[in-house]
Each structure stands twice: as C-alpha cells, then as structure tokens.
Enzyme design. Structure first.
Site, PDB file in Angstrom:
ATOM      1  N   ASP A 224       7.651   7.929 -37.001  1.00 50.03           N
ATOM      2  CA  ASP A 224       8.345   6.666 -37.207  1.00 50.03           C
ATOM      3  C   ASP A 224       8.646   6.123 -35.808  1.00 50.03           C
ATOM      4  O   ASP A 224       8.573   6.848 -34.815  1.00 50.03           O
ATOM      5  CB  ASP A 224       9.616   6.843 -38.042  1.00 50.03           C
TER       6      ASP A 224
HETATM    7  C1  BGC Z   1      11.045   2.046 -40.025  1.00 46.10           C
HETATM    8  C2  BGC Z   1       9.615   2.153 -40.494  1.00 46.10           C
HETATM    9  C3  BGC Z   1       8.800   1.027 -39.916  1.00 46.10           C
HETATM   10  C4  BGC Z   1       8.908   1.073 -38.405  1.00 46.10           C
HETATM   11  C5  BGC Z   1       8.127  -0.025 -37.705  1.00 46.10           C
HETATM   12  C6  BGC Z   1      11.167   1.862 -38.543  1.00 46.10           C
HETATM   13  O1  BGC Z   1      12.446   1.426 -38.207  1.00 46.10           O
HETATM   14  O2  BGC Z   1      11.770   3.173 -40.445  1.00 46.10           O
HETATM   15  O3  BGC Z   1       9.564   2.123 -41.892  1.00 46.10           O
HETATM   16  O4  BGC Z   1       7.481   1.065 -40.346  1.00 46.10           O
HETATM   17  O5  BGC Z   1      10.269   0.918 -38.041  1.00 46.10           O
HETATM   18  O6  BGC Z   1       8.726  -1.251 -37.896  1.00 46.10           O
END
Ligand code: BGC
Length: 814
Positions: A224
């Site tokens: 993530d």
């Molecule tokens: C989230 C993800 C997301 C990523 C990119 C993170 O804060 O948990 O689900 O894909 O950011 O935006």
C-alpha cells in the site's frame, strides 16, 4: 509473447532493482535500453481517477461504491462494472487498477465500510471474482486489496490486527483466495497494518507461504502507498513492489542489501519476473505511447451506472406506498436532496464527469411544478467548502517568503497535494502556500470557519486571524490520518457583503504518507427553525420524501465513525416530517448501517448508498417503479451500534489498544454474531423487499457425491403482480460440530428475475469445502462426519425451507 526470462538475463542487477519500486506516485520507471515501457497504476474501486491528485484532475465515470455493488448480490453486474472500469483505466493511460477492496465489514464504524462489499466472505468473494474477471478481460490488471486484516482506519498504518488462523482462513482470506484461484488475479496489495505483530508487507507466512505456496499466486504483490517500511525484509517476504515512488527503501539500499547478503540475486530475479509478467499481461512492456489522460463520458457507462444504482438500492421497509403514485405533489426534504452523494472519501475519490442529485432526478421525472423543497438541516462533518475560484500561491521553503514560484487555481477552498507539488516547482517536503478566495455572506450573523490541514495552517477573514492551527497543530484523523481535527473559529458577518478569505499553509515534519493538504470551510449553524420550516413544507404536499444520510466526509478512508446515529439534527428532521405528513418515505444514503429511531413512522425506507454519478436518476427510477429495487443488504443493520460484535467493554477488540486490535469474535462476524447471541437486528443480512413477492418450494438436498459435493434444488415462484427479482440464499450449518461454528453460513446464492406467475427450478452445487472448517492443529480444511443443515431463505432471518445432509468426514487440500 515476450520471453521474460531472456529479458531478465539481459538486465543488470541495477536495472532489475529499478523495477521493484515506483519512480513516481503512480508508475514504475521504463528501461529504455531494453525497450521496456512504463507501467502505470491508478485508483481505484469506483472509477479510474488517473495520475492527478485526490481532488480535481481529469474527469472520470463515477461508479457505485463497494457496499452498493455488495448489495446488488449480482456477480454478473460486478463483472460488467469491472469491464467498464477497464475502459476507464485505459482512458487514463494506466495498465493496473488498485481495486477491488475486499476487506470484511467487521465493525459498522469502519471509515472504509463503504468501499468493501460485505460482512460475508463468500458474497465478497463471488463479487470480487466477477469484478476482477471484468477488469482483466480488458487486459487491465486488478489489484485486490488490502491483504489482510485492514478492517478499521484507526492507527491504520501501524496497528496490528491480531487474528487467529482459523478466522483468517474462514473469513478474511476467503475473497483473496477466490481471486487467486478462480479469477487468476494479477496483483495483490498488502495492507498497511501488521498481522499478529508483523507488517503484512514483511510477512513471509502471508505472502510466500499462503498466497504463493498454498494458493499458487503468480502475480505481483505491491505495498500500500508508503506501506513498505524496510529493504531486505519486504523483498524476502515476497513483496515485489514498493509503492509509491520515488523509492524510500529500495534502489541503492536494495543493491547494498544484495551486496551484504541480506537478500539474494535470485530473490530479486523472482520479484522482477513477477513485475515483467504483469507488464506482459497488461501490455505495458511494449507501451511507448505518449502519456495522456482522457475524459470519456460514454453513454453506455451512464446507462450501466444508472441500472446498477437501482440494482443496489435496498428497499428496507414498504407498506405499499412505493412505487410512488405519479400524481399529486411531493415535498423533497433533507440535506442530501439537492447535493448528490455519489461516493465516499479517500483514495477512492475522483472527479466525476457530472453528478445527478435526487432533486434533479425527480424534477426530470415528475416536473418541478409538482415538487416543493426544504433542506431541513445540514449533515456536514466539516464546515462547508467555499465553492469559489481559489488561488494557491506556492513558495519554496516553509516561510511563505519571497515571490510565489507557482500560482494554481482551484474550484474551491481545498488543496490536496501529492509529490510532485505545484508541478515540481517546490520541494514537496519544504514548501508553503497561501490560499486566497472570497466568501459572500447571504445573511447577517455568526459564521463558523473551519480548518483542517496536513501541515500547519491558519485562516484570516478580511485580514483578521480567525482560525489558528499553526503553533498548536496536532495530528488527528483527517487526510488519511495525516491532518488535524477540524479547528474552528467564529466570525460575525454582514448580509450581502463579500469577504476576503486567506489561509496560510506550511509543510511540516509530521509526515508519514507525504500528503500535504489544507481545507477551509465556512458555515452557519443548523437551527431548529429550519426543521420547522421543512415540516411546514412537508405538510403542504401529498407525499414527503426525506433524503438523509452521510457524506464522503463521514464515510472516508483515514477515520472511523464514532457512532452510527445519523449526523447532526437529521433524526429530528425525519421525525418532524413524519409528524407533519403521514405519507413520508425516507431515502438513506450512507456507506453502512445507521440507527433509525423513527422507523415505525416511516411508510417506506429505501437505502441507496453512494451509487455513482447517476445517483438521482437511479433513485428516481426506483421510487417511481421504473426500476425494481433489487438490492439486498450485504451487511446486517443492527438496532444500535452496541449490538455489533466489535462493540465490547474491551477496547482491545475495537478500536484497539496499545497498538493492537484483537478480532476476539473470531468467525462470528456479521450475521453469525447476531445468530449466535439471538440478537434481533433492525434489518438482517440479505434483507430487501422488491415490488413483487416470491415463494420457495420443493427443497431437495441430494446425498453427497464421491467428492463430498451436494446438489440442492428448489422452486422459486413470483407470486406478485409485477415482474421482479429475488435473491435465493443458501446457508449451511454444522449441526454436530466439534468446534464452535456459526448457526448458519452463507454458501451460495442466486439473483433470479421472474415475470408474475413464473416459476423456475434452481440448483446449487455445494462442494465439500462448503461444509469444512479450518482445523488449526492439522492446518487443513476438515469436513466433520455428521449432519449438516441446509437452509434456503430470503435473508439470514427469513429461512423458508430447510433440509439436511450427512457427510462422511474428509480432509481437504489447502
Ligand atoms: C489506500 C489504497 C490506495 C492507495 C493509493 C492508500 O491510502 O489505502 O487503497 O490504493 O492509497 O491511493
């Protein structure tokens, strides 16, 4: 087919390592020497936002959010949506979508509850498989997320979710397992949290043993965003890709780790092979087109979103008032009537092509001359944004000194910046900004100014300091847990005057995710007088429809809810409207359950979630009977929050304590908990009315075949006057279990549309795994010898037919 092995042989170690982290927020670096193109990724679950920031950017189609897709109980629809999203991802020049989100709705307060499909693992898995197949049919990679145990937003980047293996295998891992084994998903995103004390991005057990070993996953595991926190440990655990870029822990650090023997060249090679495979699958490997993002507002997407909105609408209660007779007048009341609530907040946010509010949808359907309107009260979490052209002047350094190096115009008083900030003209870690806009006071009185900022901030109105979050800034829950709680100040304004609003912002060192942001709002207090006015408007009309609920500021990534009562004065508003007009229909839009103290007075209640850009049209279609409300709850609605399994005396169970959140309820999540404790929910899992009625008959449960599979057959008849659909749900219970097992577990379901009077025979095949539990001593799935109940129903508490089958014990492969 590109020979990825040969390509790997031609790559230097440094080139290989370069592919194991992003170079920008949303892409991997190309390797020109070898003709390798640039792999691009985009969020997310309900649309393709592209490489812009979380606000603004090239417009995109806004699809229904996860819980709405969950409520459709329709994997074919999920597939259609996935395939349309594939087109959207391609229109943004990307190859991979960061979706779907398949965490389980454990508590009812999770900020990302709206993004997830369901509280049930099988329903989640079936929808995920459809969605992924749809996306990947367009050669767009799906990234199923967040692997695993990310069921809350509290301390989300550091907390440890403590979950025993049986619960993991039977509940939280199920959607991921199905995505790997059945949909052959191309990518998996590890979660921010730790699992039983180890970051999932560093969990050899999770990534190498379970995902790749037990299930045979052969795609990419990515972190993530900023969720990878080490060099060798993540690589050795099987985390191929660190995101976003530029790298924090790889690049030269990873080369040094190879040199030092902390990881091996073979491990690097295996990770790069996975990346090249993803590039090959998506075509990114040969993609040398100039990067461009397009806003393509397609009629077929508009039609699909409108249909999906109706398919996911859940008619919770109806005494026959719906569908609404199309004569007479209707009072349209409530804070969500004229504001289209189309999505939740956080990384799933995007800039929609357009939105249709319920008011607009009903004006188009019924004519404005037949409608009255009153807002009644507000439901905002923060003071409302100033929707006026706003300039942001950016300064190098944190002192707002000298001349601005860049000036950017935004449509409102919100700035959210990811690196590169201001097109790279400032250092993303050492910059400041001045926001300038104007605000016209429509009436005289005291106004409240609110500020939230990821970074230091203060606000001046006509030169006077009104809000100060500079010296006293403390980290809160806004902006992905990077911003402060809203800091407010009051100011008295004159009617009709326009005021200059200036805010100052400076980046600071409290950084975890590199999000810089400032948001300024101004609002008036919601007064009881407004409710009285709404009640008077309601009293004038033949019918009243009240649009209440939450917004994407409440249902958002980064912060959990503090309760599930409707925010603000909305409950009083509904009660006042019901008292004023006996023909009141309540339309809810929330990302999860809410308490409904006024339920007995409402003639109908319709839950419409956040259904995407066509919200108002879909809602009007259902209210007026142009479409069937064929959604069913994918999550139990408890009478009160306290009934939820995570609501206990012990903070360690929720919201967490000392950095740990303990999933003590084990496999008894969702309806399994209510069943076990015989708690009557407000509305059960699987519940939803249609405009017709259905009957089930003739349940037969055959003897298990040699592999332990059982065929179940029943008849379904539409006994109403209208065409409609029903969701037949098959639950199984192990009557003679030697371990604690739920009274019933959903194992199969089917949504069937029938004409009035039509009858259909439906069959389900329940494989042996359907009957198994995960035996943690043997570390195997085990079917116990003995009797199992097989139940067919229209919800978890509306079982219409029951049968039984006797299984011979068996041990099943992982
Ligand atoms: C989230 C993800 C997301 C990523 C990119 C993170 O804060 O948990 O689900 O894909 O950011 O935006």
């Amino acid at each position: 087919m590109i020979d990825t092995k040969a390509l790997l042989d031609n790559m230097t170690l440094a080139e290989q390592v370069s592919l194991l982290s992003g170079d920008t927020f949303w892409s991997l670096p190309p390797i020109d020497r070898l003709g390798i193109g640039r792999l691009r990724l985009t969020d997310g679950p309900n649309g393709a936002r592209g490489a812009g920031s979380f606000v603004g950017g090239v417009t995109a189609a806004a699809f229904p959010v996860g819980i709405a897709i969950g409520a459709s109980w329709n994997p074919d629809l999920a597939k259609e949506i996935g395939s349309a999203l594939g087109d959207e991802v391609l229109s943004k020049g990307a190859h991979v979508s960061l979706a779907p989100t398949v965490n389980i709705q454990r508590s009812v307060t999770n900020g990302r509850n709206f993004e997830c499909f369901s509280e049930d693992p099988i329903l989640t898995a079936e929808l995920a498989v459809g969605y992924i197949e749809g996306l990947q049919s367009k050669k767009v990679g799906a990234t199923i997320k967040h692997f695993v145990g990310n069921e809350s937003e509290i301390e989300r980047t550091t907390i440890s979710s403590d979950i025993d293996e049986r619960t993991l295998r039977e509940v939280y891992l199920i959607p991921f397992e199905a995505a790997v084994k059945r949909a052959k998903v191309w990518a998996v995103m590890s979660s921010y949290n730790k699992l039983n004390g180890t970051y999932t991005a560093e969990s050899h057990w999770l990534l190498n043993e379970v995902l790749r070993g037990d299930w045979g996953f052969n795609g990419v595991v990515m972190s993530d965003w900023f969720g990878s926190r080490s060099t060798a440990p993540t690589v050795n655990a099987g985390l191929d890709l660190e995101m976003p870029g530029p790298t924090r822990d790889r690049g030269s650090k990873l080369l040094a780790a190879v040199e030092a023997g902390e990881t091996s060249a073979e491990t690097i090679r295996a990770c790069v092979h996975n990346i090249l495979t993803l590039m090959e699958r998506t075509g990114a490997i040969n993609d040398h087109r100039e990067f461009k993002e397009y806003a393509i507002n397609r009629p077929e997407h508009r039609a699909l979103i409108r249909r999906a909105g109706a398919e996911s609408a859940v008619l919770l209660q109806n005494d026959g008032i719906l569908p609404l007779a199309q004569q007479g007048t209707v009072a349209i009341i409530g804070p969500n009537a004229k504001i289209a609530q189309v999505m939740g907040g956080g990384s799933a946010q995007l800039n929609p092509h357009y939105v249709v509010s319920p008011w607009q949808g009903l004006v188009d359907a019924l004519g404005e001359e037949n409608l009255f309107y009153a807002r009644g009260c507000s439901n905002y979490r923060f003071q409302p944004l100033i929707e006026n052209p706003t300039t942001f002047e950016f300064f190098q350094g944190r002192e707002l000194a000298g001349e601005p190096v860049k000036v950017v115009e935004e449509p409102s008083s919100l700035g959210v910046w990811l690196p590169p900030v201001a097109e790279g003209t400032v250092d993303p870690h050492r910059f400041s900004a001045r926001m300038r806009t104007t605000f016209r006071a429509s009436e005289a009185g005291v106004y409240r100014v609110g500020l939230t900022s990821a970074g230091l901030g203060r606000v001046y109105v006509d030169g006077k300091l009104v809000v100060d979050a500079w010296a006293s800034w403390t980290r809160g829950t806004t902006f992905f847990e990077e911003g402060c709680e809203e800091v407010v100040g009051d100011v008295t304004l004159e009617a009709g005057r326009t005021y200059e609003v200036v805010a100052e912002y400076a980046r600071h060192d409290h950084v975890n995710l590199y999000i810089a942001a400032i948001r300024v709002g101004i609002g008036r207090f919601s007064a009881e007088a407004e409710i009285a006015e709404a009640a008077a408007v309601a009293a004038k009309a033949d019918h009243a429809v009240v649009f209440v609920g939450r917004t994407g500021d409440w249902d958002t990534e980064g912060s959990d809810l503090r309760g599930i009562a409707l925010p603000g004065l909305q409950n009083q508003l509904v009660e006042a409207v019901i008292a004023a007009n006996p023909n009141t229909i309540v339309v809810l839009q929330t990302g999860g359950p809410v308490e409904m103290p006024w339920l007995s007075g409402a003639r109908a209640v319709l839950q419409c979630w956040y259904p995407g850009q066509e919200a108002g049209n879909a809602i009007a279609d259902v209210l007026l009977g142009k479409a069937e409300p064929s959604g069913r709850l994918a999550q139990t609605f408890p009478v009160r929050w306290a009934d939820n399994p995570t609501h206990t005396e012990d903070d360690a169970v929720y919201p967490g304590k000392d950095g740990h959140v303990r999933y003590d309820e084990g496999v008894f999540v969702g309806y399994r908990h209510y069943d076990r404790l015989r708690i009557k929910p407000l509305f059960p899992f699987g519940h939803g009315l249609g405009y017709s009625r259905f009957a089930m008959s003739d349940l037969t449960v055959e003897l298990p075949d040699a592999a332990g599979a059982v065929t179940v057959t029943l008849g379904l008849t539409n006994i109403g006057e209208r065409p409609g659909s029903a969701v037949v749900q098959i639950y199984v219970g192990d009557v003679e279990a030697s371990v604690p097992r739920p009274v019933k577990e959903l194992k199969a379901f089917s949504k069937i549309a029938l004409e009035p009077g039509e009858k259909r025979k439906i069959s389900f095949v329940l494989d042996a795994r359907t009957f198994a539990f995960f035996d943690t001593t043997e570390r195997r799935w085990q079917v116990e010898t003995g009797e199992f109940a097989v139940m067919a129903g229209f919800s978890a508490t509306d079982v219409r037919l029951s049968g039984a089958v006797t299984q011979k014990g068996a041990v099943l492969a992982l």
